[in-house]
Design a protein around this motif. Sequence first.
Motif, PDB file in Angstrom:
ATOM      1  N   UNK A 262     -10.795  -5.724   1.739  1.00 31.67           N
ATOM      2  CA  UNK A 262     -10.460  -4.336   2.078  1.00 31.67           C
ATOM      3  C   UNK A 262     -10.868  -3.372   0.964  1.00 31.67           C
ATOM      4  N   UNK A 263     -10.948  -3.852  -0.251  1.00 32.36           N
ATOM      5  CA  UNK A 263     -11.326  -2.999  -1.373  1.00 32.36           C
ATOM      6  C   UNK A 263     -11.864  -3.872  -2.492  1.00 32.36           C
ATOM      7  N   UNK A 264     -12.437  -3.225  -3.496  1.00 28.53           N
ATOM      8  CA  UNK A 264     -12.923  -3.943  -4.667  1.00 28.53           C
ATOM      9  C   UNK A 264     -11.771  -4.679  -5.352  1.00 28.53           C
ATOM     10  N   UNK A 265     -10.629  -4.027  -5.448  1.00 30.93           N
ATOM     11  CA  UNK A 265      -9.472  -4.651  -6.097  1.00 30.93           C
ATOM     12  C   UNK A 265      -9.011  -5.898  -5.350  1.00 30.93           C
ATOM     13  N   UNK A 266      -8.992  -5.843  -4.013  1.00 28.71           N
ATOM     14  CA  UNK A 266      -8.575  -7.001  -3.214  1.00 28.71           C
ATOM     15  C   UNK A 266      -9.516  -8.181  -3.452  1.00 28.71           C
ATOM     16  N   UNK A 267     -10.810  -7.918  -3.498  1.00 29.63           N
ATOM     17  CA  UNK A 267     -11.785  -8.985  -3.722  1.00 29.63           C
ATOM     18  C   UNK A 267     -11.625  -9.590  -5.108  1.00 29.63           C
ATOM     19  N   UNK A 268     -11.422  -8.741  -6.093  1.00 27.33           N
ATOM     20  CA  UNK A 268     -11.228  -9.247  -7.458  1.00 27.33           C
ATOM     21  C   UNK A 268      -9.966 -10.110  -7.552  1.00 27.33           C
ATOM     22  N   UNK A 269      -8.882  -9.638  -6.969  1.00 28.89           N
ATOM     23  CA  UNK A 269      -7.639 -10.403  -6.996  1.00 28.89           C
ATOM     24  C   UNK A 269      -7.794 -11.752  -6.301  1.00 28.89           C
TER      25      UNK A 269
END
Length: 563
Positions: A262-269
């Motif tokens: 859903x977002x860059x942060x979600x992918x990183x997490x």
Amino acid sequence: MSLPDWLVLAGTLGFIVIYGVWKTRGSKDIEGYLKGDNSMKWWTIGLSVMATQASAITFLSTPGQAYEDGMRFVQFYFGLPIAMVIISVTIIPIFYRLKVFTAYEYLESRFDLKTRTLAALLFLIQRGLAAGITIYAPAIILSSILSWSLTITNVVIGVVVIIYTVSGGTKAVSVTQKQQMAVMMGGMVVAGVMVVRFLPADVSFGDAVAVAGKMGKMNIVDFSFDWDDRYNFWSGITGGLFLSLSYFGTDQSQVSRYIGGRSLAESRLGLLFNGLLKIPMQFFILFIGVMVFVFYQFNQAPVFFNQATKERAEATKYASELQQLEEQHRTISVQKQAAVRELVANIQAGDEAQADITSVKARSLVKQERAVRANVKEVIQKALPMAETKDTDYVFLSFVTNFLPVGLVGLLLAVILSAAMSSTASELNALASTTVVDIYRRSVKQEASSSHYLFASRAFTVAWGVIAIMFATYASLLDNLIQAVNIIGSIFYGTILGVFLVAFYFRYIKGNAVFMGALVAEAIVLYCHFYTDIAFLWFNVIGCAFVILFGFIFQFFLNRKTT
């Protein structure tokens, strides 16, 4: 198998497939089919990344690897957490900024079409081979357990995976992998608890761990350096790092898992979640294999773990020779059990010096057992020239089918098939998306409707599924399966990673130079594989380093030529 086992197996797999098809029905365009409409949450991404890597080979071969070689295989993953941090910081933002469908799209904007196509083709070759092995791994073993033909087992596994992968694309793969990971880890926890419970009543869990240590199986970290040693700290922290960077950063089967976040942060997490849990998960699975080894120090182990093949060999003229070897194996086993009992008594008494002396005796008897097992394999090879005599991958499944109670056998078989479905679905989805986006849409049919490319994606998913089933049907079992998959990956991953690292960090090197450098580097890796004894993890370092080195050399001469 009993009826309850069949019901557990069929019910578990049926629920996963039906849930995946229902939950992700109705993809309308290629964006939704290949990227899941960018709707994945971080825990879905993390579990999907873990499930993609955790194929059936993980649950079949890893315990067998530990049974034979101890815990040292865990060092293979030491570089993975570092790789997750590097990818999260440097690579994911680039993919998000460019809104790519595949990792290889970026290479054309940085270099040229031929470099993009070369990287995509290298991926398709190695992942296409791996997809066949991930089907073949459980099929060859389950076919003997279920008394099915190998071809039918391959087809059943492949067709079931194709159904929900074609139906829902990337989202179907990710959604079903949450259930599959729950089944896989739940089943392995149950197996771990049961194997400890099956130890003698006077042998505690601490005693079992101590016995494993004295028998040389708790060899978790080895700091000695040896180019030919596959698993030590240095090969894991360097070769494992490069392999993880390439696998998670450039392999479309993994990239497609997190670019749909859903977002860059979600992918990183999601990736960091995988980096945090992967080593403990592999440690736990290896530890189960070590506990199975300890269990067989107190109980008679099979002289050959593939019972179906052994029974076929016993129906030949070599039956008496096999019976003599089995009796010899049984005699050594009785002596070994006595030695291990003495070892436990030494450990419980706190007599370390005597425990060390007794462990030497026990380990000597284990070596004698292995020698007998090697002779059995030679006889089986003479009796059945076409039979597979490497039985390490049957160790865990043999324990499951012979000792676990009714119901749990079906659950553990569901674990293995869930893992096969999970990994294979990711691979087919990645193979289809790379074929459509990087080859078909870019170089074959550039102008077509979104519905046409959606249809092409589904068609190529089916096509790659059929190819994987065919390869699985006609493949030969390769040593230990988890090593075979990693060897295939290491042959190609280093070169692909080198191309991407040049793209990210070495602006001096242009398309023609990196293209030629990649070809030379891949040739060197192939030479190392076929003509040297260098451990395969180093192929990742070698391939990557030579792409960069020859990229600089070729670019230097190309610049001189134009001036």
